[in-house]
Design a protein around this motif. Structure first.
Motif, PDB file in Angstrom:
ATOM      1  N   ARG A  59       0.807  -1.224   0.000  1.00 17.47           N
ATOM      2  CA  ARG A  59       0.000   0.000   0.000  1.00 17.47           C
ATOM      3  C   ARG A  59       0.842   1.277   0.000  1.00 17.47           C
ATOM      4  NH1 ARG A  59       0.459   2.182   4.910  1.00 17.47           N
ATOM      5  NH2 ARG A  59       1.004   0.818   6.657  1.00 17.47           N
ATOM      6  N   ILE A  60       2.121   1.190   0.349  1.00 13.01           N
ATOM      7  CA  ILE A  60       2.942   2.413   0.448  1.00 13.01           C
ATOM      8  C   ILE A  60       3.418   2.900  -0.916  1.00 13.01           C
ATOM      9  CG2 ILE A  60       3.746   1.649   2.716  1.00 13.01           C
ATOM     10  CD1 ILE A  60       6.504   1.236   1.407  1.00 13.01           C
ATOM     11  N   TYR A  61       3.278   2.090  -1.968  1.00 11.56           N
ATOM     12  CA  TYR A  61       3.810   2.476  -3.272  1.00 11.56           C
ATOM     13  C   TYR A  61       3.211   3.789  -3.774  1.00 11.56           C
ATOM     14  CZ  TYR A  61       6.228  -1.982  -3.979  1.00 11.56           C
ATOM     15  OH  TYR A  61       7.081  -3.043  -3.874  1.00 11.56           O
ATOM     16  N   SER A  62       1.904   3.884  -3.767  1.00 13.45           N
ATOM     17  CA  SER A  62       1.250   5.047  -4.369  1.00 13.45           C
ATOM     18  C   SER A  62       1.524   6.323  -3.581  1.00 13.45           C
ATOM     19  CB  SER A  62      -0.260   4.799  -4.475  1.00 13.45           C
ATOM     20  OG  SER A  62      -0.812   4.532  -3.193  1.00 13.45           O
ATOM     21  N   LYS A  63       1.411   6.266  -2.260  1.00 12.70           N
ATOM     22  CA  LYS A  63       1.605   7.476  -1.456  1.00 12.70           C
ATOM     23  C   LYS A  63       3.034   7.973  -1.502  1.00 12.70           C
ATOM     24  CE  LYS A  63      -0.002   6.054   2.488  1.00 12.70           C
ATOM     25  NZ  LYS A  63      -0.391   6.103   3.902  1.00 12.70           N
ATOM     26  N   ASN A  64       3.981   7.082  -1.484  1.00 13.01           N
ATOM     27  CA  ASN A  64       5.380   7.489  -1.392  1.00 13.01           C
ATOM     28  C   ASN A  64       5.979   7.897  -2.728  1.00 13.01           C
ATOM     29  OD1 ASN A  64       6.654   6.944   1.512  1.00 13.01           O
ATOM     30  ND2 ASN A  64       5.058   5.416   1.127  1.00 13.01           N
ATOM     31  N   LEU A  65       5.183   7.870  -3.790  1.00 13.45           N
ATOM     32  CA  LEU A  65       5.664   8.439  -5.053  1.00 13.45           C
ATOM     33  C   LEU A  65       5.899   9.937  -4.936  1.00 13.45           C
ATOM     34  CD1 LEU A  65       3.545   6.595  -7.771  1.00 13.45           C
ATOM     35  CD2 LEU A  65       5.986   6.356  -7.303  1.00 13.45           C
ATOM     36  N   VAL A  66       5.245  10.579  -3.956  1.00 13.46           N
ATOM     37  CA  VAL A  66       5.446  12.009  -3.771  1.00 13.46           C
ATOM     38  C   VAL A  66       6.892  12.310  -3.387  1.00 13.46           C
ATOM     39  CG1 VAL A  66       4.788  12.000  -1.324  1.00 13.46           C
ATOM     40  CG2 VAL A  66       4.473  14.069  -2.676  1.00 13.46           C
TER      41      VAL A  66
END
Length: 215
Positions: free
Chosen positions: A91-98
């Protein structure tokens, strides 16, 4: 193998490099002294023998190169943590793209400054310039060099900072989802370091404009 307590200054490689550099500089100094060219030790002569275009070009190169190095360093640090922690917590992939975007912005800062400063470069013949025009061109070259170094080093520090904090944000998010926003605030403040460098660079190079002189 040398122990951890052994000083690097006593290593054979360090001694060889230092000895070679000392020999080269000493030989060059003696050559200039005995051939009647000791005036070349004059720093002012050295600075004025280099073209203003060279100073400006080095400044643009420093701004672009160090910014890209900082961005690459940050993406490498953050990306490896995101990829590693994401194996167990997808689940951390999308958020941590920032965090990756923040690192990439560092390179964008550098290329913006490089493009803006390159507009100050014009072709001129130093033989056709008056003394005041030549001084103005040298001043512009020095300003662009200073602005480029300021931008490059600021963005290098910014990229390293954002990369390390982004790596921590990914690991913290993987362990506790509520920590991501708190760490992200720290990352935003780290990104501001690059903006400070850009602001100073624009102030330095605002009046840097070379003149072609009388044709």
């Amino acid at each position: 193998m040398m122990s951890a307590t052994t000083s690097y200054s006593s290593s054979p490689a360090y001694i060889a490099v230092f000895s070679t550099a000392s020999l080269v500089f000493t030989s060059l100094g003696l050559y200039l002294l005995f051939t009647g060219q000791s005036f070349r030790f004059d720093i002012a002569w050295l600075l004025t023998e280099i073209s203003p275009h060279a100073y400006a070009s080095f400044g643009i190169a420093f701004a672009m190169a160090f910014s890209v190095i900082g961005a690459a360093w940050g993406i490498y640090t953050t990306g490896s943590s995101v990829m590693g922690a994401g194996i167990m917590t997808p689940r951390i992939y999308s958020k941590n793209l920032v965090s990756i975007i923040f690192c990439e912005a560092v390179a964008i800062y550098g290329i913006i400054v490089a493009i803006v400063m390159s507009n100050s470069l014009v072709h001129f013949d130093m033989d056709n310039l008056t003394e005041s025009e030549l001084k103005r061109n040298y001043l512009s070259g020095f300003k662009i060099l200073g602005a480029g170094i300021t931008t490059g080093l600021s963005n290098l520090a910014c990229g390293v900072c954002v990369g390390i904090v982004g790596s921590g944000a990914a690991l913290a998010d993987a362990a506790n989802q509520s920590l991501f926003v708190k760490v992200l605030i720290v990352e935003i403040f780290g990104t501001a370091i690059g903006l400070f460098g850009i602001i100073v660079a624009f102030l330095l190079s605002a009046n840097a404009a070379m003149t072609v002189g009388s044709l």
